[in-house]
Design a protein around this motif. Structure first.
Motif, PDB file in Angstrom:
ATOM      1  N   ASP A 129      13.414 -69.711  38.528  1.00 27.99           N
ATOM      2  CA  ASP A 129      13.441 -69.533  39.463  1.00 27.99           C
ATOM      3  C   ASP A 129      13.575 -67.887  39.860  1.00 27.99           C
ATOM      4  OD1 ASP A 129      15.520 -68.861  37.885  1.00 27.99           O
ATOM      5  OD2 ASP A 129      16.603 -67.833  39.202  1.00 27.99           O
ATOM      6  N   LEU A 130      12.869 -67.452  38.448  1.00 29.13           N
ATOM      7  CA  LEU A 130      12.316 -66.078  37.933  1.00 29.13           C
ATOM      8  C   LEU A 130      11.140 -65.785  38.873  1.00 29.13           C
ATOM      9  CD1 LEU A 130      13.398 -64.714  34.677  1.00 29.13           C
ATOM     10  CD2 LEU A 130      14.566 -64.369  36.607  1.00 29.13           C
ATOM     11  N   ALA A 131      10.056 -66.683  39.029  1.00 25.77           N
ATOM     12  CA  ALA A 131       8.433 -66.854  39.254  1.00 25.77           C
ATOM     13  C   ALA A 131       8.892 -66.062  40.751  1.00 25.77           C
ATOM     14  CB  ALA A 131       7.935 -68.294  39.657  1.00 25.77           C
ATOM     15  N   GLN A 132      10.286 -66.446  41.519  1.00 24.18           N
ATOM     16  CA  GLN A 132       9.839 -65.549  42.933  1.00 24.18           C
ATOM     17  C   GLN A 132      10.944 -64.229  42.597  1.00 24.18           C
ATOM     18  OE1 GLN A 132      13.219 -67.878  44.556  1.00 24.18           O
ATOM     19  NE2 GLN A 132      12.603 -69.763  43.247  1.00 24.18           N
ATOM     20  N   PHE A 133      11.059 -63.684  41.678  1.00 23.72           N
ATOM     21  CA  PHE A 133      11.336 -61.908  41.461  1.00 23.72           C
ATOM     22  C   PHE A 133       9.870 -61.564  41.085  1.00 23.72           C
ATOM     23  CE2 PHE A 133      15.579 -62.306  41.193  1.00 23.72           C
ATOM     24  CZ  PHE A 133      15.484 -63.728  40.947  1.00 23.72           C
ATOM     25  N   THR A 134       9.978 -60.319  41.439  1.00 25.76           N
ATOM     26  CA  THR A 134       8.664 -58.833  41.411  1.00 25.76           C
ATOM     27  C   THR A 134      10.669 -57.484  40.517  1.00 25.76           C
ATOM     28  OG1 THR A 134       9.191 -57.819  43.126  1.00 25.76           O
ATOM     29  CG2 THR A 134       7.358 -59.427  42.922  1.00 25.76           C
ATOM     30  N   ALA A 135       8.777 -57.319  39.154  1.00 27.49           N
ATOM     31  CA  ALA A 135      10.338 -56.350  39.149  1.00 27.49           C
ATOM     32  C   ALA A 135      10.026 -54.659  39.873  1.00 27.49           C
ATOM     33  CB  ALA A 135       8.844 -55.843  37.758  1.00 27.49           C
ATOM     34  N   TYR A 136      11.589 -54.244  39.192  1.00 34.04           N
ATOM     35  CA  TYR A 136      11.950 -53.270  40.317  1.00 34.04           C
ATOM     36  C   TYR A 136      10.900 -52.452  39.532  1.00 34.04           C
ATOM     37  CZ  TYR A 136      14.636 -49.327  42.147  1.00 34.04           C
ATOM     38  OH  TYR A 136      14.581 -48.512  43.166  1.00 34.04           O
ATOM     39  N   LYS A 137      10.419 -51.514  40.859  1.00 35.93           N
ATOM     40  CA  LYS A 137       9.293 -50.216  40.954  1.00 35.93           C
ATOM     41  C   LYS A 137      10.332 -49.313  41.395  1.00 35.93           C
ATOM     42  CE  LYS A 137       4.896 -48.896  42.836  1.00 35.93           C
ATOM     43  NZ  LYS A 137       3.557 -49.527  43.892  1.00 35.93           N
ATOM     44  N   PRO A 138       9.856 -48.436  39.583  1.00 36.73           N
ATOM     45  CA  PRO A 138      11.263 -47.459  40.115  1.00 36.73           C
ATOM     46  C   PRO A 138      10.281 -46.774  41.084  1.00 36.73           C
ATOM     47  CG  PRO A 138      10.276 -47.461  37.762  1.00 36.73           C
ATOM     48  CD  PRO A 138       9.184 -48.238  38.061  1.00 36.73           C
ATOM     49  N   HIS A 139       9.101 -46.102  40.988  1.00 37.92           N
ATOM     50  CA  HIS A 139       8.912 -45.054  42.150  1.00 37.92           C
ATOM     51  C   HIS A 139       8.041 -46.009  43.077  1.00 37.92           C
ATOM     52  CE1 HIS A 139       9.926 -41.006  42.067  1.00 37.92           C
ATOM     53  NE2 HIS A 139       9.436 -41.341  40.509  1.00 37.92           N
ATOM     54  N   PRO A 140       8.631 -46.658  44.461  1.00 42.20           N
ATOM     55  CA  PRO A 140       8.214 -47.442  45.185  1.00 42.20           C
ATOM     56  C   PRO A 140       7.103 -46.831  46.076  1.00 42.20           C
ATOM     57  CG  PRO A 140      10.955 -47.486  45.158  1.00 42.20           C
ATOM     58  CD  PRO A 140      10.257 -46.149  44.587  1.00 42.20           C
ATOM     59  N   SER A 141       7.202 -45.470  46.258  1.00 41.91           N
ATOM     60  CA  SER A 141       6.014 -45.355  46.740  1.00 41.91           C
ATOM     61  C   SER A 141       4.645 -45.349  46.455  1.00 41.91           C
ATOM     62  CB  SER A 141       6.476 -43.849  47.628  1.00 41.91           C
ATOM     63  OG  SER A 141       7.852 -43.798  48.710  1.00 41.91           O
ATOM     64  N   SER A 142       4.474 -44.988  44.979  1.00 44.42           N
ATOM     65  CA  SER A 142       3.632 -44.611  43.864  1.00 44.42           C
ATOM     66  C   SER A 142       2.747 -45.697  44.091  1.00 44.42           C
ATOM     67  CB  SER A 142       4.085 -44.485  43.321  1.00 44.42           C
ATOM     68  OG  SER A 142       3.065 -44.377  41.963  1.00 44.42           O
ATOM     69  N   ASP A 143       1.383 -45.490  43.794  1.00 44.83           N
ATOM     70  CA  ASP A 143       0.959 -46.690  43.566  1.00 44.83           C
ATOM     71  C   ASP A 143      -0.050 -47.180  42.654  1.00 44.83           C
ATOM     72  OD1 ASP A 143      -0.378 -47.511  46.974  1.00 44.83           O
ATOM     73  OD2 ASP A 143      -1.773 -45.286  46.601  1.00 44.83           O
ATOM     74  N   THR A 144       0.654 -47.446  41.529  1.00 38.23           N
ATOM     75  CA  THR A 144       0.672 -47.590  40.227  1.00 38.23           C
ATOM     76  C   THR A 144       2.133 -47.170  39.674  1.00 38.23           C
ATOM     77  OG1 THR A 144       0.512 -45.708  38.958  1.00 38.23           O
ATOM     78  CG2 THR A 144      -0.951 -46.401  40.639  1.00 38.23           C
ATOM     79  N   ALA A 145       2.297 -47.420  38.206  1.00 33.42           N
ATOM     80  CA  ALA A 145       3.382 -47.513  37.078  1.00 33.42           C
ATOM     81  C   ALA A 145       3.577 -46.829  36.508  1.00 33.42           C
ATOM     82  CB  ALA A 145       3.563 -49.241  36.525  1.00 33.42           C
ATOM     83  N   ASP A 146       2.187 -45.920  37.052  1.00 31.01           N
ATOM     84  CA  ASP A 146       2.581 -44.759  36.010  1.00 31.01           C
ATOM     85  C   ASP A 146       3.468 -43.916  36.120  1.00 31.01           C
ATOM     86  OD1 ASP A 146       0.081 -45.901  34.381  1.00 31.01           O
ATOM     87  OD2 ASP A 146      -1.263 -44.721  35.489  1.00 31.01           O
ATOM     88  N   SER A 147       3.907 -42.626  35.563  1.00 32.69           N
ATOM     89  CA  SER A 147       5.303 -41.718  36.161  1.00 32.69           C
ATOM     90  C   SER A 147       4.059 -40.749  37.105  1.00 32.69           C
ATOM     91  CB  SER A 147       4.371 -41.272  34.562  1.00 32.69           C
ATOM     92  OG  SER A 147       5.844 -41.818  33.833  1.00 32.69           O
ATOM     93  N   VAL A 148       4.694 -40.631  38.313  1.00 35.02           N
ATOM     94  CA  VAL A 148       4.078 -40.083  38.615  1.00 35.02           C
ATOM     95  C   VAL A 148       3.973 -38.921  39.313  1.00 35.02           C
ATOM     96  CG1 VAL A 148       5.095 -38.762  41.533  1.00 35.02           C
ATOM     97  CG2 VAL A 148       6.014 -41.363  40.786  1.00 35.02           C
ATOM     98  N   PRO A 149       3.213 -37.916  39.471  1.00 33.94           N
ATOM     99  CA  PRO A 149       1.939 -36.532  38.992  1.00 33.94           C
ATOM    100  C   PRO A 149       3.709 -35.578  39.422  1.00 33.94           C
ATOM    101  CG  PRO A 149       1.086 -37.842  40.076  1.00 33.94           C
ATOM    102  CD  PRO A 149       1.628 -38.371  39.685  1.00 33.94           C
ATOM    103  N   ILE A 150       3.794 -34.535  38.723  1.00 34.16           N
ATOM    104  CA  ILE A 150       4.587 -33.109  39.261  1.00 34.16           C
ATOM    105  C   ILE A 150       4.317 -32.243  40.180  1.00 34.16           C
ATOM    106  CG2 ILE A 150       5.563 -33.105  36.880  1.00 34.16           C
ATOM    107  CD1 ILE A 150       3.808 -30.497  35.945  1.00 34.16           C
TER     108      ILE A 150
END
Length: 382
Positions: free
Chosen positions: A8-29
């Motif tokens: 069932d984990l195939a249906q999941f996506t990892a939580y995105k810390p900043h949903p409004s960001s395009d990448t998984a990188d830290s959000v620029p200050i």
């Protein structure tokens, strides 16, 4: 999928810390980060200096942290009593459990109540997404009902029917947020009456993450309802989001169960130290609330003058806005366009559940956000 992983984990996506960001990188200050309901104000320099001294002189990094949290629990209990104008002896350390953010406490509550096919949970969407996310990662069914589209009150008829009709497994936990995220509204008298009517075999979890802004709490009723648990956090008004400290207030027997299932040494020594310093200096830290409430009122006043927008009344550190109904355009498409343009211009907000949730920032951030939002609306019409 790897062959040893739950299917069932195939249906999941990892939580995105900043949903409004395009990448998984830290959000620029440089960006105005108004999408995660954090405080826009860092700790005052004098408190950072105290923490630095504590790290240098007190904390032994080669030793495990205080796994019992007794000193922190005592301090939290004192604050809970004080903040609700209760007797200083009503809540003690026996009523408190602390977690690595409220998320850990939510997970522990789910483990203690529903795991192994023993129960499902009830949520009213839109609401804080982690209740459903954490339940599903544990294989716990999630029953969702809706809300009134005008005032966001829970569909109580549907909620009651769900409790009566859900049997395999039955609903063991009801999650509510007071006030709710993303819609910024407090529980109504009808919702409170319904929660009070629920039988004792159902756990009622009341998340008061935004209590310091709403100044409305239900902790005073816990003595009457041993099946209630109240969640709080240091991530919002106390400005400690980076240190992940949450706590819950409940009947001592419920706390004893949570202590059985929580991970050992779940809070790092530095987080414990920060929470203690924050509580010792709570008058200083909570002074920023008045500025946030003032800025929230300004935002609502200014944006309410935009004919394209519907602004929800707020008792939190964020506002929730929707577009006025327009049969010519898709609401969701238009919101996505506005969300994208705000991000392009330098403001991150949360596009969620048919609206935009905007954290109240500093005076400068709010001014830029208003100007950018007006520009995005103008471009939408052109």
């Amino acid at each position: 999928m790897l062959p040893f992983i739950r299917s069932d984990l195939a249906q999941f996506t990892a939580y995105k810390p900043h949903p409004s960001s395009d990448t998984a990188d830290s959000v620029p200050i440089e960006l105005d980060r108004l999408d995660t309901n954090e405080s826009p104000y860092d700790l005052p320099p004098e408190l950072k200096e105290k923490l630095a001294w504590t790290y240098q002189q007190v904390i032994e990094t080669n030793r495990y942290p205080d796994g019992g949290h007794q000193t922190l629990k005592d301090a939290i209990a004192e604050y809970v009593n004080e903040s609700a104008t209760l007797s200083s002896s009503l809540f003690t350390a026996a009523n408190i459990s602390v977690g690595n953010g409220s998320d850990e406490l939510i997970r522990s509550l789910l483990i203690a109540t529903c795991l192994g096919g023993e129960g499902s949970i009830l949520v009213a969407n839109p609401t804080f997404s982690m209740y459903g996310i954490l339940a599903r990662t544990l294989g716990i069914p999630v029953v969702a009902v809706g809300r009134n589209e005008t005032n966001f009150e829970i569909d109580l008829k549907a909620a009651q029917s769900a409790i009566e009709e859900t049997q395999d497994p039955p609903i063991r936990v009801v999650f509510v947020v007071h006030p709710n995220s993303p819609t910024a509204n407090s529980l109504t008298a009808a919702e409170l009456a319904w929660l009070r009517s629920l039988p004792e075999h159902i756990l009622v979890v009341i998340d008061e993450a935004y209590f310091e802004f709403s100044q409305t709490t239900l902790v005073g009723e816990l003595a009457q309802y041993p099946n209630w648990v109240i969640l709080r956090t240091f991530s919002k008004a106390f400005r400690l989001a980076s240190l992940r400290i949450g706590y819950c207030v409940a009947h001592p027997e419920a706390i004893a169960i949570l202590e059985k299932v929580r991970l050992p040494y779940n809070l790092p020594s530095f987080s414990i130290a920060a929470a203690l310093i924050a509580l010792q200096n709570r008058i200083l830290l909570l002074e920023s609330i008045s500025q946030t409430l003032s800025e929230r009122a300004k935002l609502i006043e200014i944006l309410s003058q935009q004919p394209e927008l519907q602004i929800t009344a707020s008792v939190t550190n964020f506002i929730y806005l929707r577009l006025q109904p327009n049969g010519l355009n898709s609401q969701d498409t238009a919101l996505k366009a506005i969300h994208h343009e705000l991000r392009t211009r330098g403001t991150l907000v949360r596009h969620i559940s048919g609206g935009l949730r905007i954290t109240v920032g500093t005076i400068q951030e709010n001014t830029r956000t208003v100007n950018r939002l007006k520009a995005a609306l103008a471009n939408l019409e052109s």
